[in-house]
Design an enzyme around this catalytic site. Structure first.
Site, mmCIF file in Angstrom:
data_model
loop_
_atom_site.group_PDB
_atom_site.id
_atom_site.type_symbol
_atom_site.label_atom_id
_atom_site.label_comp_id
_atom_site.label_asym_id
_atom_site.label_seq_id
_atom_site.Cartn_x
_atom_site.Cartn_y
_atom_site.Cartn_z
ATOM 1 N N GLY A 4 0.846 -1.186 0.000
ATOM 2 C CA GLY A 4 0.000 0.000 0.000
ATOM 3 C C GLY A 4 0.883 1.238 0.000
ATOM 4 C CG ASP A 52 4.859 -2.892 -5.423
ATOM 5 O OD1 ASP A 52 5.471 -3.921 -5.763
ATOM 6 O OD2 ASP A 52 5.377 -2.005 -4.724
#
Length: 459
Positions: free
Chosen positions: A89, A250
């Site tokens: 994240g 990511d």
């Protein structure tokens, strides 16, 4: 140059998608403006913002007018060096705002070094000033070389002393704001697949189709377009002699735009096994392995999409990657060599890489491209190296091509003997002058030189 209108469009925050958490920016002890990208600011209608307001927006993160009321930390998972990590994240950044640019594209303002979030994993959420300087330089150079890339919009020094294990510490801190064509990563889909969240994945696909791929009718068509755009990106990296360093899932987004530059390098000379990250011990993300890394990452995205669509068209798109990449590479190399593709360009590209590998002096990769583009083999400072069968074969093939926009060649920058480069030693010299003397003259001069290079190449 006529001022562009500012067109706020905080669409992700208004989407209802369960993909983010509201967060607060760090309260920095200082906010010293070190860089603002006037050209990028013009494209989104922020060129006329005063320096004081600029620092308020991009150092203190006061909301832009009619935009997001609060920063959003995006949730995602990812494969890091092919090991799955569900604890990711936005850990030192967030989505600050969205707006349309002068080409009617939806763009994101994302940060790096803006403070801790729920995903910081014990980190301080900060960015070193050196890291910010390196990213500003990287994005400027990649844009000049025709690579689809995020743009560094702002760099502000923040007055904190950071401890880092990979550079002398304490070191200075900064916050970077980048302008990107989408903040949505492959890892965003990996998280939803991990949670088996079918409804949100369907809604996310619909959101992406509506705002980035409006001509795509479903998830399979969307994936096919992402495969094509990512093949183009990988080819442009290779033609630029660029090594990203950390091609985790990511660090790849759904519009096929390069972003997040940590341990990157530009090749000093052609080395297929050259790695940019000191911790890439196996060479997984070495220069010549980047297309394979990108394909593997696309495979993970495709796997996620089987949650909402049949696998057969996704597999067909993955199987088409190699041909699409090869076609994009041939076009990208031809563009850099200053010739018009003929549709039968594989021999020229193969001859280029063979000669590039034969030339072992530092600077040979960009030097060879530059001399081929300008037709300066005999008068180049590198002329003595251009001999032998590999050179003769490459030159013979090159001479059979029509020149692409020969009107560029009289440009004063292209009359100089050497190409513009951004090698490791250059970046270190720029940083040393900043770190030791707080002298930003080399940094600013390099950015001016890169901008002139961009205008001269017009890729």
């Amino acid at each position: 140059m006529q001022a562009m209108p500012y067109r706020p469009a905080p669409l992700l925050s208004q989407s209802g998608l369960d993909l983010f958490d509201p967060v607060a920016a760090a309260n920095f002890p200082q906010t010293i403006l070190r860089y603002r990208n006037t050209r990028a600011a013009h494209s989104i209608g922020l060129e006329t913002v005063s320096d004081a307001d600029w620092v308020g927006y991009f150092g203190r993160f006061q909301p832009l007018p009619d935009n997001q009321p609060q920063p959003l930390a995006l949730r995602y998972h990812g494969h890091q060096f092919r090991h799955y990590n569900p604890d990711l994240g936005d850990g030192r950044g967030f989505l600050f705002a969205q707006m349309y640019d002068d080409a009617d594209r939806l763009l994101d303002l994302g940060t790096k070094g803006s403070g801790t979030t729920p995903y910081s994993r014990g980190g301080d959420g900060r960015l070193t000033l050196k890291g910010g300087v390196r990213e500003v330089l990287a994005t400027a150079m990649l844009e000049a070389l025709g690579v689809p890339t995020s743009k560094s919009l702002s760099l502000i020094e923040t007055g904190e002393a950071l401890m880092r294990g990979d550079e002398p510490s304490p070191t200075r801190s900064s916050v970077l704001v980048r302008l990107s064509h989408s903040h949505i990563r492959f890892g965003t889909f990996e998280r939803l697949a991990y949670l088996n969240d079918v409804a949100t994945m369907r809604a996310l696909v619909d959101f992406i189709r509506a705002h980035y791929y409006p001509d795509k009718a479903n998830a399979a068509e969307l994936f096919d377009a992402v495969v094509s755009n990512t093949a183009r990106l990988a080819a442009r990296w290779m033609a630029a002699g660029f090594v990203h360093g950390v091609l985790n899932t990511d660090n790849m987004n759904i519009t096929g735009e390069s972003f997040d530059y940590g341990p990157y390098r530009f090749l000093p000379r052609y080395q297929p096994d050259f790695t940019a990250a000191y911790f890439d011990h196996s060479g997984l993300y070495a220069y010549d392995r980047q297309p394979d890394a990108v394909l593997w990452n696309l495979g993970q995205l495709g796997r996620c999409l089987t949650l909402i669509t049949e696998p057969e068209p996704l597999i067909a798109s993955l199987n088409a990657f190699s041909d699409r990449y090869q076609s994009e590479l041939e076009q990208a190399i031809c563009a850099r060599l200053g010739v018009i593709p003929t549709g039968n360009d594989a021999p020229l590209v193969a001859a280029f890489f063979k000669l590039a590998q034969e030339l072992r002096f530092d600077g040979s990769f960009e030097g060879l491209i530059y001399d081929a583009m300008t037709g300066r083999f005999t008068t180049s400072p590198r002329a003595a190296s251009y001999q032998g069968a590999d050179f003769d074969s490459f030159k013979s093939l090159l001479n059979g091509y029509p020149r692409d926009r020969p009107e560029r060649l009289p440009h004063p920058r292209l009359q100089q003997p050497d190409p513009e480069t951004l090698l490791y030693e250059e970046i270190e010299a720029i940083w040393t002058q900043i770190a030791v003397e707080d002298d930003w003259s080399l940094f600013n001069a390099k950015l001016v030189a890169i901008d002139v290079w961009r205008e001269a190449l017009a890729l």
